[in-house]
Design a protein around this motif. Structure first.
Motif, PDB file in Angstrom:
ATOM      1  N   ASN A 141      15.050  54.082  42.923  1.00  0.00           N
ATOM      2  CA  ASN A 141      16.256  54.908  42.845  1.00  0.00           C
ATOM      3  C   ASN A 141      17.458  54.047  42.456  1.00  0.00           C
ATOM      4  OD1 ASN A 141      17.866  57.244  43.176  1.00  0.00           O
ATOM      5  ND2 ASN A 141      18.500  56.508  45.179  1.00  0.00           N
ATOM      6  N   GLN A 142      17.549  52.883  43.102  1.00  0.00           N
ATOM      7  CA  GLN A 142      18.651  51.963  42.819  1.00  0.00           C
ATOM      8  C   GLN A 142      18.571  51.480  41.372  1.00  0.00           C
ATOM      9  OE1 GLN A 142      21.139  51.006  44.654  1.00  0.00           O
ATOM     10  NE2 GLN A 142      21.915  49.165  43.661  1.00  0.00           N
ATOM     11  N   ALA A 143      17.338  51.136  40.944  1.00  0.00           N
ATOM     12  CA  ALA A 143      17.154  50.666  39.573  1.00  0.00           C
ATOM     13  C   ALA A 143      17.557  51.760  38.582  1.00  0.00           C
ATOM     14  CB  ALA A 143      15.693  50.251  39.357  1.00  0.00           C
ATOM     15  N   ALA A 144      17.187  53.021  38.941  1.00  0.00           N
ATOM     16  CA  ALA A 144      17.543  54.131  38.054  1.00  0.00           C
ATOM     17  C   ALA A 144      19.054  54.325  38.006  1.00  0.00           C
ATOM     18  CB  ALA A 144      16.861  55.417  38.536  1.00  0.00           C
ATOM     19  N   LEU A 145      19.698  54.193  39.192  1.00  0.00           N
ATOM     20  CA  LEU A 145      21.158  54.335  39.249  1.00  0.00           C
ATOM     21  C   LEU A 145      21.850  53.260  38.422  1.00  0.00           C
ATOM     22  CD1 LEU A 145      22.241  55.168  42.912  1.00  0.00           C
ATOM     23  CD2 LEU A 145      22.672  56.484  40.860  1.00  0.00           C
ATOM     24  N   ALA A 146      21.358  52.023  38.595  1.00  0.00           N
ATOM     25  CA  ALA A 146      21.983  50.908  37.892  1.00  0.00           C
ATOM     26  C   ALA A 146      21.764  51.026  36.390  1.00  0.00           C
ATOM     27  CB  ALA A 146      21.427  49.587  38.418  1.00  0.00           C
ATOM     28  N   GLY A 147      20.584  51.572  36.018  1.00  0.00           N
ATOM     29  CA  GLY A 147      20.251  51.660  34.605  1.00  0.00           C
ATOM     30  C   GLY A 147      20.816  52.910  33.948  1.00  0.00           C
ATOM     31  N   ARG A 148      21.281  53.845  34.808  1.00  0.00           N
ATOM     32  CA  ARG A 148      21.773  55.115  34.275  1.00  0.00           C
ATOM     33  C   ARG A 148      23.022  54.859  33.434  1.00  0.00           C
ATOM     34  NH1 ARG A 148      24.155  58.990  38.691  1.00  0.00           N
ATOM     35  NH2 ARG A 148      25.571  57.246  38.693  1.00  0.00           N
ATOM     36  N   SER A 149      23.102  55.549  32.340  1.00  0.00           N
ATOM     37  CA  SER A 149      24.265  55.273  31.517  1.00  0.00           C
ATOM     38  C   SER A 149      25.481  55.892  32.175  1.00  0.00           C
ATOM     39  CB  SER A 149      24.065  55.846  30.114  1.00  0.00           C
ATOM     40  OG  SER A 149      23.980  57.239  30.183  1.00  0.00           O
ATOM     41  N   GLN A 150      26.505  55.086  32.303  1.00  0.00           N
ATOM     42  CA  GLN A 150      27.718  55.536  32.946  1.00  0.00           C
ATOM     43  C   GLN A 150      28.575  56.225  31.887  1.00  0.00           C
ATOM     44  OE1 GLN A 150      29.905  52.270  34.747  1.00  0.00           O
ATOM     45  NE2 GLN A 150      29.251  53.038  36.726  1.00  0.00           N
ATOM     46  N   THR A 151      29.269  57.267  32.284  1.00  0.00           N
ATOM     47  CA  THR A 151      30.172  57.905  31.340  1.00  0.00           C
ATOM     48  C   THR A 151      31.464  57.102  31.312  1.00  0.00           C
ATOM     49  OG1 THR A 151      29.219  60.008  31.976  1.00  0.00           O
ATOM     50  CG2 THR A 151      31.283  60.084  30.734  1.00  0.00           C
ATOM     51  N   LEU A 152      31.722  56.465  30.191  1.00  0.00           N
ATOM     52  CA  LEU A 152      32.922  55.642  30.101  1.00  0.00           C
ATOM     53  C   LEU A 152      34.152  56.535  30.041  1.00  0.00           C
ATOM     54  CD1 LEU A 152      31.873  52.823  27.592  1.00  0.00           C
ATOM     55  CD2 LEU A 152      31.785  52.829  30.089  1.00  0.00           C
ATOM     56  N   LEU A 153      35.229  56.044  30.643  1.00  0.00           N
ATOM     57  CA  LEU A 153      36.484  56.796  30.624  1.00  0.00           C
ATOM     58  C   LEU A 153      37.166  56.567  29.271  1.00  0.00           C
ATOM     59  CD1 LEU A 153      37.713  56.151  34.272  1.00  0.00           C
ATOM     60  CD2 LEU A 153      36.485  58.122  33.345  1.00  0.00           C
ATOM     61  N   PRO A 154      38.081  57.454  28.896  1.00  0.00           N
ATOM     62  CA  PRO A 154      38.700  57.320  27.572  1.00  0.00           C
ATOM     63  C   PRO A 154      39.529  56.042  27.435  1.00  0.00           C
ATOM     64  CG  PRO A 154      39.775  59.024  28.882  1.00  0.00           C
ATOM     65  CD  PRO A 154      38.550  58.632  29.628  1.00  0.00           C
ATOM     66  N   ASP A 155      39.735  55.639  26.187  1.00  0.00           N
ATOM     67  CA  ASP A 155      40.510  54.421  25.915  1.00  0.00           C
ATOM     68  C   ASP A 155      41.888  54.499  26.557  1.00  0.00           C
ATOM     69  OD1 ASP A 155      38.450  53.379  24.587  1.00  0.00           O
ATOM     70  OD2 ASP A 155      39.290  53.563  22.559  1.00  0.00           O
ATOM     71  N   ALA A 156      42.318  53.334  27.037  1.00  0.00           N
ATOM     72  CA  ALA A 156      43.611  53.285  27.730  1.00  0.00           C
ATOM     73  C   ALA A 156      44.556  52.333  27.020  1.00  0.00           C
ATOM     74  CB  ALA A 156      43.395  52.823  29.170  1.00  0.00           C
ATOM     75  N   THR A 157      45.852  52.581  27.204  1.00  0.00           N
ATOM     76  CA  THR A 157      46.867  51.675  26.664  1.00  0.00           C
ATOM     77  C   THR A 157      47.841  51.313  27.774  1.00  0.00           C
ATOM     78  OG1 THR A 157      48.182  53.596  26.049  1.00  0.00           O
ATOM     79  CG2 THR A 157      46.817  52.622  24.313  1.00  0.00           C
ATOM     80  N   PHE A 158      48.615  50.261  27.546  1.00  0.00           N
ATOM     81  CA  PHE A 158      49.635  49.880  28.523  1.00  0.00           C
ATOM     82  C   PHE A 158      51.007  50.200  27.950  1.00  0.00           C
ATOM     83  CE2 PHE A 158      45.902  47.435  29.609  1.00  0.00           C
ATOM     84  CZ  PHE A 158      45.867  47.542  30.998  1.00  0.00           C
ATOM     85  N   LEU A 159      51.886  50.725  28.798  1.00  0.00           N
ATOM     86  CA  LEU A 159      53.211  51.152  28.333  1.00  0.00           C
ATOM     87  C   LEU A 159      54.014  49.991  27.764  1.00  0.00           C
ATOM     88  CD1 LEU A 159      54.273  53.560  31.230  1.00  0.00           C
ATOM     89  CD2 LEU A 159      53.505  54.193  28.933  1.00  0.00           C
ATOM     90  N   ALA A 160      53.874  48.817  28.403  1.00  0.00           N
ATOM     91  CA  ALA A 160      54.662  47.662  27.957  1.00  0.00           C
ATOM     92  C   ALA A 160      53.907  46.386  28.298  1.00  0.00           C
ATOM     93  CB  ALA A 160      56.020  47.651  28.670  1.00  0.00           C
ATOM     94  N   PRO A 161      54.118  45.320  27.502  1.00  0.00           N
ATOM     95  CA  PRO A 161      53.462  44.061  27.853  1.00  0.00           C
ATOM     96  C   PRO A 161      54.089  43.473  29.126  1.00  0.00           C
ATOM     97  CG  PRO A 161      54.939  43.756  25.976  1.00  0.00           C
ATOM     98  CD  PRO A 161      54.943  45.222  26.299  1.00  0.00           C
ATOM     99  N   VAL A 162      53.327  42.658  29.819  1.00  0.00           N
ATOM    100  CA  VAL A 162      53.866  41.977  31.005  1.00  0.00           C
ATOM    101  C   VAL A 162      54.806  40.882  30.492  1.00  0.00           C
ATOM    102  CG1 VAL A 162      53.275  40.693  33.091  1.00  0.00           C
ATOM    103  CG2 VAL A 162      51.688  42.421  32.197  1.00  0.00           C
ATOM    104  N   PRO A 163      56.053  40.806  30.998  1.00  0.00           N
ATOM    105  CA  PRO A 163      56.986  39.774  30.507  1.00  0.00           C
ATOM    106  C   PRO A 163      56.386  38.371  30.634  1.00  0.00           C
ATOM    107  CG  PRO A 163      58.101  41.304  31.990  1.00  0.00           C
ATOM    108  CD  PRO A 163      56.648  41.636  32.051  1.00  0.00           C
ATOM    109  N   THR A 164      56.688  37.529  29.664  1.00  0.00           N
ATOM    110  CA  THR A 164      56.149  36.169  29.657  1.00  0.00           C
ATOM    111  C   THR A 164      56.463  35.458  30.971  1.00  0.00           C
ATOM    112  OG1 THR A 164      56.709  36.199  27.325  1.00  0.00           O
ATOM    113  CG2 THR A 164      56.017  34.080  28.229  1.00  0.00           C
TER     114      THR A 164
END
Ligand SMILES: [Zn+2]
Length: 471
Positions: A141-164
């Motif tokens: 069961n664990q092997a099946a869970l680990a091997g199960r294809s996960q539904t990836l969440l949609p692409d994400a973006t960041f509002l702003a870069p982290v200041p240097t």
């Protein structure tokens, strides 16, 4: 079809199954006694993945003797036994009788339930044939869970870069069995929150947990579906999502039960403090170990976005008195046996409250550790997975189905801490983020996205406590 009661029923399949079990039992018993091994899921994985030549090295004449005594002889008896089919009402009567006897026995020995509950994870590996049948199923069961294809969440973006030169750090602390009722923050008559009192920690109103057991609640906390999720949700969990979009992810744990996650670093408490040399190293069994070395690790990291998850042992029962160092035994006397039903209610509550107070200490240590990281904008969320019963209405521990679970098992604390620089960057204050109603297991995912300024199609601003209120 002849169903007369003395007619022998040929049952070769049942007999073959019983005989097969006898042979595997004999081999398993030999393996367990010789190697002092428990046949748990990991062991089944080891056995199934072991090289045939290595298995041959286990053979010994003693094993043959054991198979002869425990398998061959009883198999002869089974093979020769004549099985008759009784009339239907005798069969039904026997089934009812056995069930009644079992239930009566279970209740007559109710004082052993907590012992079984405490040792259940290890008992399963020692009971034959349960150990290898259940654990083989669990392994696959664990092997099946680990091997199960996960539904990836949609692409994400960041509002702003982290200041240097800056870092965005977000910390999620998942507590264990920490019920809101015993928090001074929620009006409890005892000071169980003395350590965080002056740290700027914000206590949201207590809210309902998704589930009353760890696996269900942790899955829920780490998915964007929140309380609508099942514990077998196929969606990519928060940690994996952040990892995939370039956030450094650190998972430190003193517990079990999180869904399969992809993180940059996964460490158990014992391994965290293994690197500690000195006289004041925290013992690995206490949650303080999760905070050890954190300032250093975050300071040295070259990543500019870091997500840390701490999964605590918290107030896991029934041995509450083992969840905090002796110096934290504030409320006395404490119940110090796992047979909690034999303790006075007061001593059980004392031990539990000491563990809650110790959790407060760990939160204070964590805030101290985060404040010491230079040039970092930091937010921290503490939430418990579920509550706990301490003998109210005869219930102990947790795990009652939601439909009948008492509020003690459902109402959990939700605490937030933000550094000054985080508050300035997000234009929020301790007062402005407070809500009238808390959804403790829906808020974390979207608030953590919000704290990183991360956006995607699944982001729900209504669950982001750091989002500026709409004017
Ligand atoms: Zn739990």
């Amino acid at each position: 079809m002849n169903t007369s009661k003395r007619h022998p029923v040929p049952t070769p399949v049942v007999k073959a199954f019983c005989i097969a079990l006898l042979f595997v039992n004999a081999g398993a018993a030999y393996f367990m006694t010789t190697y002092n091994a428990e046949i748990d899921r990991t062991m089944i994985g080891n056995i199934l993945n072991t090289d045939q030549r290595e298995m041959l090295q286990i053979w010994h004449p003693k094993l043959l003797l054991q198979i002869l005594l425990l398998a061959v002889l009883p198999s002869l008896f089974i093979a020769r036994a004549e099985i008759t089919k009784p009339r239907w009402f005798i069969r039904l009567g026997s089934i009812i009788l056995v069930l009644v006897a079992l239930i009566a026995w279970a209740y007559a020995t109710a004082f052993t339930w907590l012992w079984f509950d405490k040792h259940a994870p290890r008992l399963g590996g020692r009971v034959l044939p349960w150990s290898y049948i259940a654990n083989t199923a669990r392994y696959f069961n664990q092997a099946a869970l680990a091997g199960r294809s996960q539904t990836l969440l949609p692409d994400a973006t960041f509002l702003a870069p982290v200041p240097t030169g800056q870092k965005d750090i977000v910390v999620l602390v998942i507590g264990e069995a920490s019920r809101a009722q015993d928090y001074a923050y929620y009006g409890y008559g005892r000071d169980t929150n003395p350590f965080t009192k002056n740290t700027g920690l914000v206590a949201f109103p207590a809210g309902q947990s998704c589930a009353t057991y760890t696996i269900g609640s942790v899955a829920c906390i780490l998915t964007h579906e929140g309380s609508a999720a099942s514990d077998r949700t196929g969606f990519e969990p928060l940690n994996s999502y952040l990892t995939r979009f370039g956030v450094q992810t650190i998972f430190r744990t003193n517990n079990f039960g999180e869904p399969p996650i992809k993180v940059d670093e996964y460490t158990r408490a014992a391994d965290i403090v293994a690197g500690c040399k000195g006289s004041d190293c925290p013992a690995p069994e206490y949650d303080e170990a999760l905070v050890w070395g954190l300032t250093d690790e975050l300071t040295k990291s070259t990543a500019n976005r870091i997500f840390v998850t701490l999964h605590e042992a918290g107030s896991h029962g029934p041995s509450y008195w083992r969840k905090y160092p002796p110096a934290f035994e504030e409320f006395k006397p404490v119940c110090d046996t796992v047979e909690v039903a034999t303790c006075s209610h007061e001593s059980l509550v004392n031990a539990y409250d000491n563990s809650i107070r110790y959790t407060d200490y760990v939160n204070a240590k964590l805030i101290e550790a985060l404040k010491a990281v230079p040039n970092a904008r930091v937010a921290m969320i503490y939430v418990s997975d579920h509550g706990q019963s301490l003998g109210e209405n005869g219930l102990y521990l947790h795990g009652a189905p939601n439909a009948v679970a008492p509020q003690t098992q459902r109402l959990v604390p939700f605490l937030v801490w933000m550094s000054d620089s985080f508050q300035a960057a997000h234009g929020v204050t301790a007062q402005s983020i407070l809500r009238e109603e808390t959804k403790p297991h829906d808020f974390p995912f979207h608030s953590i996205m919000g704290a990183f300024g991360m956006r995607s199609a699944i982001y729900k601003p209504e669950y982001d406590i750091f989002a500026k209120p709409v004017q």
